[in-house]
Each structure stands twice: as structure tokens, then as C-alpha cells.
Design a protein around this motif. Structure first.
Motif, short mmCIF file in Angstrom:
data_model
loop_
_atom_site.label_atom_id
_atom_site.label_comp_id
_atom_site.label_asym_id
_atom_site.label_seq_id
_atom_site.Cartn_x
_atom_site.Cartn_y
_atom_site.Cartn_z
N ALA A 1 44.05 -30.01 -43.33
CA ALA A 1 43.11 -30.86 -44.05
C ALA A 1 42.46 -30.08 -45.20
O ALA A 1 42.30 -30.61 -46.31
CB ALA A 1 42.04 -31.40 -43.10
N ARG A 2 42.09 -28.83 -44.95
CA ARG A 2 41.50 -28.00 -46.01
C ARG A 2 42.46 -27.84 -47.19
O ARG A 2 42.07 -27.93 -48.34
CB ARG A 2 41.13 -26.62 -45.47
N LYS A 3 43.73 -27.59 -46.86
CA LYS A 3 44.73 -27.41 -47.92
C LYS A 3 44.92 -28.70 -48.72
O LYS A 3 45.04 -28.65 -49.94
CB LYS A 3 46.06 -26.95 -47.32
N ARG A 4 44.95 -29.83 -48.02
CA ARG A 4 45.09 -31.11 -48.72
C ARG A 4 43.90 -31.38 -49.62
O ARG A 4 44.06 -31.84 -50.75
CB ARG A 4 45.27 -32.24 -47.72
N LEU A 5 42.70 -31.08 -49.13
CA LEU A 5 41.51 -31.28 -49.95
C LEU A 5 41.51 -30.35 -51.16
O LEU A 5 41.16 -30.76 -52.28
CB LEU A 5 40.24 -31.05 -49.12
N ALA A 6 41.88 -29.10 -50.95
CA ALA A 6 41.92 -28.15 -52.06
C ALA A 6 42.95 -28.58 -53.09
O ALA A 6 42.70 -28.51 -54.30
CB ALA A 6 42.25 -26.75 -51.54
N SER A 7 44.09 -29.06 -52.62
CA SER A 7 45.13 -29.53 -53.53
C SER A 7 44.65 -30.74 -54.33
O SER A 7 44.86 -30.80 -55.54
CB SER A 7 46.39 -29.88 -52.73
#
Length: 85
Positions: A64-70
Motif C-alpha cells: 500500500a505504501r508503494k502504491r501511494l508513493a507511486s
């Protein structure tokens, strides 16, 4: 003995769990450990299950963190171009 079998998940069974399912099961495991009264063997199996569930939750959160950062990076790229004009 069926409780011990449920306390030793296979990696495939954990992979199928949603974040919410893994978290609910983790809360249940912690509750059983905190309540005490389990044998040493059962306590160790519960601990191992709890560790595996915690890792599953962390994997979901990291994804989820990676998706938000992306998404944030994609939004910033478009926004930077618009404000540069």
C-alpha cells in the motif's frame, strides 16, 4: 489437536488472506496468548502463526505504501509541469 493445525499456516494459505483477515487472525492469536493457559507446544505454534500473520500484514502495508508513493509521484510529475508554465 485441531487447534494446533490451524496455528501452523502454510505460506499459500497466508498469501490468500486479505489484510483485514490477517489482522483479525493476528488479534485472535494475541488474545489467546495473552489469556494464557495454553501448553508450551500450543503457545509456540500460536507465536509462529502470529509472526507469520504479522509478516503478511506488513507485506500488505508495504504494498500500500508503494502504491501511494507511486500515485503521489505520478501526481507530482503532472503538477510540476503545470506549475512550471
Amino acid at each position: 489437536m485441531t487447534e494446533n493445525n490451524s496455528a501452523a499456516p502454510t505460506p499459500d494459505s497466508l498469501d490468500a488472506l486479505s489484510y483485514e483477515e490477517a489482522r483479525e487472525q493476528l488479534v485472535a492469536v494475541v488474545g489467546r496468548l495473552e489469556a494464557g493457559g495454553a501448553s508450551l507446544e500450543e503457545s509456540l505454534a500460536l507465536w509462529e502463526r502470529g509472526e507469520a500473520l504479522a509478516k503478511r500484514c506488513e507485506a500488505w502495508l508495504e504494498g500500500a505504501r508503494k502504491r501511494l508513493a507511486s500515485a503521489r509521484d505520478a501526481g507530482n510529475d503532472g503538477g510540476a509541469a503545470a506549475t512550471a508554465d
